[in-house]
Motif scaffolding. Structure first.
Motif, mmCIF file in Angstrom:
data_model
loop_
_atom_site.group_PDB
_atom_site.id
_atom_site.type_symbol
_atom_site.label_atom_id
_atom_site.label_comp_id
_atom_site.label_asym_id
_atom_site.label_seq_id
_atom_site.Cartn_x
_atom_site.Cartn_y
_atom_site.Cartn_z
ATOM 1 N N THR A 54 17.899 1.413 42.165
ATOM 2 C CA THR A 54 19.060 0.521 42.282
ATOM 3 C C THR A 54 20.081 0.788 41.182
ATOM 4 N N HIS A 55 21.293 0.371 41.443
ATOM 5 C CA HIS A 55 22.332 0.437 40.413
ATOM 6 C C HIS A 55 22.536 -0.914 39.741
ATOM 7 N N TYR A 56 21.936 -1.964 40.323
ATOM 8 C CA TYR A 56 22.299 -3.301 39.866
ATOM 9 C C TYR A 56 21.110 -4.090 39.347
ATOM 10 N N ASP A 77 14.821 20.303 53.314
ATOM 11 C CA ASP A 77 15.942 20.984 52.640
ATOM 12 C C ASP A 77 15.709 21.121 51.134
ATOM 13 N N TYR A 78 14.771 20.325 50.608
ATOM 14 C CA TYR A 78 14.551 20.329 49.168
ATOM 15 C C TYR A 78 13.383 21.235 48.824
ATOM 16 N N GLU A 79 13.649 22.171 47.921
ATOM 17 C CA GLU A 79 12.607 23.121 47.558
ATOM 18 C C GLU A 79 12.006 22.718 46.226
ATOM 19 N N GLY A 119 20.070 4.873 37.109
ATOM 20 C CA GLY A 119 20.645 6.127 36.625
ATOM 21 C C GLY A 119 21.983 6.391 37.270
ATOM 22 N N PRO A 120 22.836 7.161 36.584
ATOM 23 C CA PRO A 120 24.188 7.401 37.093
ATOM 24 C C PRO A 120 24.187 8.108 38.451
ATOM 25 N N ASN A 121 25.309 8.026 39.137
ATOM 26 C CA ASN A 121 25.475 8.723 40.413
ATOM 27 C C ASN A 121 25.187 10.209 40.225
ATOM 28 N N GLY A 122 24.491 10.764 41.187
ATOM 29 C CA GLY A 122 24.244 12.207 41.162
ATOM 30 C C GLY A 122 23.165 12.639 40.194
ATOM 31 N N SER A 123 22.415 11.689 39.629
ATOM 32 C CA SER A 123 21.413 12.082 38.642
ATOM 33 C C SER A 123 20.128 12.598 39.299
ATOM 34 N N SER A 154 15.031 21.958 43.839
ATOM 35 C CA SER A 154 16.420 22.385 44.000
ATOM 36 C C SER A 154 16.834 22.218 45.458
ATOM 37 N N VAL A 155 18.135 22.111 45.654
ATOM 38 C CA VAL A 155 18.656 22.081 47.005
ATOM 39 C C VAL A 155 19.799 23.077 47.070
ATOM 40 N N GLU A 156 19.773 23.893 48.104
ATOM 41 C CA GLU A 156 20.762 24.958 48.267
ATOM 42 C C GLU A 156 20.961 25.744 46.966
#
Ligand SMILES: Nc1ncnc2c1ncn2[C@@H]1O[C@H](COP(=O)(O)OP(=O)(O)OP(=O)(O)O)[C@@H](O)[C@H]1O
Ligand SMILES: [Mg+2]
Lengths: 448, 252
Positions: free
Chosen positions: B202-204, B52-54, B34-38, B10-12
């Motif tokens: 990658t997205h492409y 920052d990542y727990e 994978g989609p943005n924000g996945s 998790s973050v924050e």
């Protein structure tokens, strides 16, 4: 514009021992140098009235000078020299810098340990007795720095036994670096050292000057009260590097006044690494046209150090340029103070004046007080100032560590990078290299 | 080589990775799409040790060692490399000085001899050719004023210098022009070996024509929801992510 001497609780009473030492010195000078004795007498009465500024004085708000009144300081006299040898002096040299070293020990020139036999051509170096009747000395020594508004300048004027005078002749192009090393050498009790330096670079002259401050021996606390007066004649070029290396029992209250004439150039760098309590007052008066001046500073502080840089750039005439960059890295419980005034007087049209103060705090208890003060009375000018105080950039730190660089090394790299541009501007390559080395040493041994 | 089991992070206070499983063998190339924000960059950051990542659950082992307990520098020294999606600019630290410090700290940790200036320069010149990087860039501050594409190329150059065992490339292809894409891919392919593995985010699908993966995974809502071979990337290119999202909802 200059502030008048203040009253009402803004000062501590003048300590008796300082006044007594000054009376002795006035008696010494009365016969041989009545003019100087008069100047000292006047400073004495000013100091007697003003005392030492307290933190209620606007210009000394963050710097507590009360230890000056509560510590029993003995003022060094010319009897306090010759403890240091030629070898001690050599230890203060910078590798790779061809310099004429002048060792000022406890306020007086140690002639045996200094390079008086290899003074470069076009330069005269001497004491009041030797050069006191030179017109440039009569005009400037004890008169550039202002005893009226500055109590500690008055203290210095009344107590500096042996001012050092450096005169650079008109059009002399001096390659050899003039290195004045001021060493305070305490014995077993607290010592007050008043150093005084006058440098006059006459018309068209050019020189590079190092002014370094050291403590030799850890016996007792020291108070160095330093006044430097510099005249940069018309068309003259002066590179001036001041480095403060003193120990953790040292206090250094210094005042540097520079008078610049038309078409002159000056590049000043102040590097503060050591000292428990340091005040650098730097006043530049740009009194001519087409003057270019750079004043840069770097302070790297740790432990309980308190370091205060007060600068004033006084643009009195049109068409001048000043650029100021002060940077600080502050760790432990150390405190940094920066007060940068720029005055642009009504006549000083087409002034370009820039100021920047940037700091990083490496610990929660480290602190910085910064105050830019621009007073602009001309309308056709370009002036800017900016101040930032932040932490070491965590993103950058992670990036370096993600490449295998250990945390301590990564922090040191980032600190060096932050400080790099101040040192990079020093024009003399040998001095630049030497400063980088002392800087690295401090950065890799920062105390919490 | 890398084994990720039920990883949660998790973050924050916001849960991003929700029980992610992934096995990467020696010499393999895995693509993650994978989609943005996945959570793709989050995975990369957790692997590299960003503070920052727990990590709230699960385990990661790298070359048989627990990875999550190690400091970022120790992970890098063990042979993990992350090519950042957004490389930072570090004014005042020259690329050359930075890399010399990094290469030598990594060498020291491996018990190898430290490179002197001459050997370092030689190594640098050799690796610079690999990504057709201009010599002048090494004298400049790390990434300062670099264009988006130059920053990405610099990441691959650093990878070549550090010779990691596992490289995670986070969208190294985005922002590259056609020539740069070819150059960067060529650099990666030149470093492919039986001992070295890659995770290519990658997205492409286009990138995967150049860097041909052994496996393709879809990361969605913090988990790997589908794995396949190269064909999966082509299918995603043609159909988008909706069908995967639908499948995931049905399965959940
Ligand atoms: N430091 C942070 N603070 C708050 N939220 C964050 C932080 N870092 C990531 N997130 C959130 O976590 C989620 C996953 O982000 P992540 O960067 O891992 O996605 P991604 O799959 O790499 O996306 P993209 O394809 O756009 O690069 C996002 O919703 C993002 O906003
Ligand atoms: Mg991402």
């Amino acid at each position: 514009m200059p502030e008048a001497m203040s009253k009402n609780g803004q000062h501590h009473p003048a300590p008796r021992p300082f006044l007594e030492a000054a009376e002795t010195l006035v008696r010494r000078d009365e016969g041989s140098m009545p003019r100087v004795a008069d100047i000292r007498r006047k400073a004495l009465s000013q100091f007697e009235q003003s005392g030492i500024p307290s933190t209620r004085h606007e210009e000394w708000k963050y710097l507590d000078l009360s230890p000056l009144t509560t510590t029993d300081f003995r003022t060094a006299t010319p009897d306090d020299i010759r403890k240091l040898s030629k070898a001690d002096a050599d230890a203060l040299r910078h590798d790779g810098v061809d310099a004429c070293l002048l060792l000022v020990e406890n306020g007086s020139l140690n002639r045996d340990a200094s390079d008086l036999k290899s003074v470069p051509a076009g330069v005269r170096i001497g004491s009041l007795a030797e050069l006191g009747t030179e017109p440039a000395v009569i005009d400037h020594l004890f008169s550039l720095a202002d005893t009226h508004t500055e109590a500690l300048v008055a203290l210095n004027t009344m107590l500096s036994y042996d001012p050092l005078i450096i005169l650079v002749e008109a059009n002399a192009q001096v390659e050899t670096v003039l290195h004045v090393a001021f060493a305070a050498v305490p014995e077993s009790s607290p010592l007050n050292v008043c150093t005084r330096l006058l440098v006059v670079a006459a018309t068209g002259a050019s020189c590079t000057l190092i002014e370094s401050y050291h403590t030799i021996g850890e016996g007792a606390s020291t108070l160095t009260n330093a006044v430097t007066e510099t005249v940069v004649g018309s068309g003259a070029r002066v590179h001036h590097i001041k480095v403060q290396h003193e120990n953790s029992l040292a206090r250094n209250i210094s005042y540097h006044k520079v008078h610049m004439a038309g078409d002159s150039y000056q590049h000043l760098t102040t590097l503060t690494l050591g000292g428990a309590l340091v005040r650098n007052t730097l006043n530049l008066r740009l009194d001519g046209q087409q003057i270019n001046t750079y004043l840069n500073g770097l302070y790297v502080l740790d432990g309980d150090q308190v370091v205060d840089n007060h600068t004033l750039v006084d643009h009195a005439q049109p068409n001048c340029y000043s650029s100021e960059l002060y940077k600080g890295i502050i760790s432990g419980r150390a405190q940094g103070i920066f007060n940068g005034k720029i005055w642009v007087r009504p006549d000083a049209q087409k002034t370009n004046a820039y100021q920047s103060n940037k700091n990083i705090l490496l610990s929660d208890e480290a602190s910085m007080n910064t105050k830019p003060q621009l007073e602009i009375y001309a309308d056709d000018v370009k002036c800017s100032h900016g101040a930032t105080t932040g932490q070491l950039d965590e993103e950058s730190l992670f990036y370096l560590r993600a490449r295998g660089i250990g945390e301590a090394t990564a922090r040191a790299l980032l600190n060096q990078a932050f400080a790099a541009d101040v040192i990079a501007q020093v024009e003399h390559p040998g001095i630049r290299e030497a400063l980088l080395q002392v800087l690295d040493r401090k950065l890799s041994n920062l105390q919490s | 080589m890398l084994s990720i089991k039920n990883l949660q992070a998790s973050v924050e206070g916001k849960q991003i990775l929700n029980g992610l499983n992934l096995e990467i063998g020696q010499g393999e190339v895995h693509a993650i799409m994978g989609p943005n924000g996945s959570g793709k960059s989050t995975l990369a950051s957790v692997l590299a040790g960003r503070e920052d990542y727990e990590v709230t659950g699960g385990s990661v082992t790298f070359l048989g060692q627990d990875l999550l307990d190690a400091s970022p520098e120790d992970r890098a020294r063990a042979g993990l490399f992350l090519a950042f999606q957004y490389p930072v600019e570090i004014p005042g630290v020259s690329n050359a000085n930075f890399l010399k410090t990094a290469v030598n700290e990594v060498r020291k940790s491996r018990g190898q001899e430290i490179l002197d200036s001459k050997d370092f320069l030689k190594l640098m010149n050799e690796k610079m050719k690999l990504v057709e990087m201009d010599k002048a860039m090494t004298q400049r501050s790390v990434n300062e004023g670099f264009s988006g594409g130059e920053k990405k190329r610099n990441e691959i150059f650093q990878m070549a210098m550090l010779e990691p065992r596992l490289a995670v490339l986070d969208e190294t292809d985005s922002g590259l022009d056609i020539d740069a894409l070819r150059i960067v891919s060529h650099g990666v392919n030149a470093l492919r070996s039986k001992e070295r593995s890659f995770v290519v985010i990658t997205h492409y699908q286009r990138l995967l024509d150049y860097i041909v993966p052994d496996f393709v995974h879809v990361l969605y809502k913090g988990r790997i929801v589908k794995s396949g071979t190269r064909e999966l990337a082509l299918e995603l290119e043609a159909k988008g992510y909706d069908w995967i999202k639908d499948e995931t909802t049905v399965n959940a």
